[in-house]
Write a protein that holds these residues in place. Structure first.
Motif, short mmCIF file in Angstrom:
data_model
loop_
_atom_site.label_atom_id
_atom_site.label_comp_id
_atom_site.label_asym_id
_atom_site.label_seq_id
_atom_site.Cartn_x
_atom_site.Cartn_y
_atom_site.Cartn_z
N UNK A 175 0.84 -1.19 0.00
CA UNK A 175 0.00 0.00 0.00
C UNK A 175 0.87 1.23 0.00
N UNK A 176 0.69 2.10 1.02
CA UNK A 176 1.50 3.32 1.11
C UNK A 176 2.57 3.23 2.19
N UNK A 177 2.85 2.02 2.66
CA UNK A 177 3.79 1.83 3.76
C UNK A 177 4.95 0.95 3.30
N UNK A 178 6.17 1.31 3.72
CA UNK A 178 7.36 0.56 3.36
C UNK A 178 8.00 -0.03 4.61
N UNK A 179 8.31 -1.30 4.56
CA UNK A 179 8.96 -2.03 5.65
C UNK A 179 10.39 -2.28 5.20
N UNK A 180 11.34 -1.54 5.81
CA UNK A 180 12.66 -1.40 5.20
C UNK A 180 13.78 -2.08 5.98
N UNK A 181 13.43 -2.92 6.96
CA UNK A 181 14.46 -3.66 7.66
C UNK A 181 15.47 -2.76 8.34
#
Length: 307
Positions: A175-181
């Motif tokens: 969606x509009x969210x990034x999970x970037x570690x």
């Protein structure tokens, strides 16, 4: 040159924001390992993904437990969510993944970046894992490539390869969210280290600048927080705009050579994470313990070398 994956992610983020189709995100923070586990779900279908889960591990006794993972199970059950994905952003060196335990209870496909094979080759040799340890990523159900699209219920998603901290780091834009570690931390704390085997500060800079080319309103969800000096609470959510303007290591105006010099000097002062030996050996196996030996017990190896 245009970056097709970033262009696709940008269009996805804009569309999701324009239509109000934002994912719902619940985070559980594990204080002993400073790790944020995110449960992201599509409110329309209740489909969800678990990003970077944690297995409790006591290094003194070798005992494992799943109290943290049970909180995730309880939440997903209470919210009547259906697990589609168990996503790993990379082979973590600071906590052990609980993904197989969660998969047994909740289902879902376990996934990581396709360059896990590079990491398995590096650490398979370092820990002398032997020929029975597969180095082809087969411990995972799916290996994502850069720019690969997928869905979470009705939400569009895209995987981005962001190496540098390790060769296999992935960011997942849902969606509009990034999970970037571990590529970035909160703006007041900076960036990931790049001195582990296969890491590279220059590559990390390029990956970060790539992420920072996403729209400034993009929500970022981080894997760790360590409380920067002067901050008393843990935090794991920020935005691309905040990172561009305020990240202490890599804000707008910091060039590649300056970053590489800073990151290299800083990494030389850092000690290894407390759980690096068990974490890497378990996580390169998709969260599974090493195969039991003839007495039925699994063992973690610790390489020993002279000074």
């Amino acid at each position: 040159m245009p970056d097709p994956a970033i262009q696709a992610a940008t269009r996805q983020i804009a569309t999701c924001r324009a239509t109000g189709r934002a994912p719902v995100i619940k985070t559980f923070f594990d204080n002993p390992t400073f790790t944020a586990t995110h449960i992201v779900h599509d409110p329309a279908t209740r489909a969800c993904a678990v990003v970077d889960s944690v297995m409790d591990y006591d290094p003194a006794s070798g005992k494992i437990d799943y109290a943290m993972a049970q909180e995730v199970v309880d939440y997903i059950t209470a919210e009547k969510l259906k697990v589609d994905w168990l996503l790993e952003t990379h082979v973590h060196a600071d906590h052990l993944s609980a993904a197989p335990w969660l998969q047994e209870r909740l289902g879902g496909r376990l996934a990581i970046g396709a360059d896990i094979k590079t990491v398995q080759n590096i650490f398979g040799k370092l820990f002398n894992a032997g020929t029975r340890f597969a180095r082809d990523g087969s411990q995972f159900d799916h290996l994502f490539h850069d720019g690969e699209t997928f869905t979470l219920g009705s939400l569009p998603a895209i995987a981005l390869h962001v190496p540098g901290h390790t060769p296999a780091d992935m960011a997942y834009v849902i969606g509009d969210a990034a999970f970037i570690g571990d590529t970035l931390f909160m703006p007041d704390y900076g960036t990931a280290r790049a001195d582990f085997p296969g890491g590279n500060a220059r590559t990390l800079y390029q990956s970060i600048r790539r992420l920072l080319s996403l729209p400034e309103e993009t929500r970022l969800f981080l894997c760790h927080d360590y409380k920067a000096p002067g901050r008393d609470t843990y935090a794991w959510e920020t935005t691309i705009g905040a990172e561009r303007a305020h990240n202490v290591h890599v804000h707008n105006g910091v060039d590649e050579e300056t970053f590489v010099a800073m990151r290299t000097a800083r990494d030389a002062t850092l000690s290894l994470p407390n759980l690096i030996m068990p974490s890497v050996q378990v996580n390169m196996r998709g969260g599974h313990l090493p195969e039991p030996e003839d007495n039925g017990v699994s063992y973690i190896k610790i390489p020993v070398s002279g000074s």
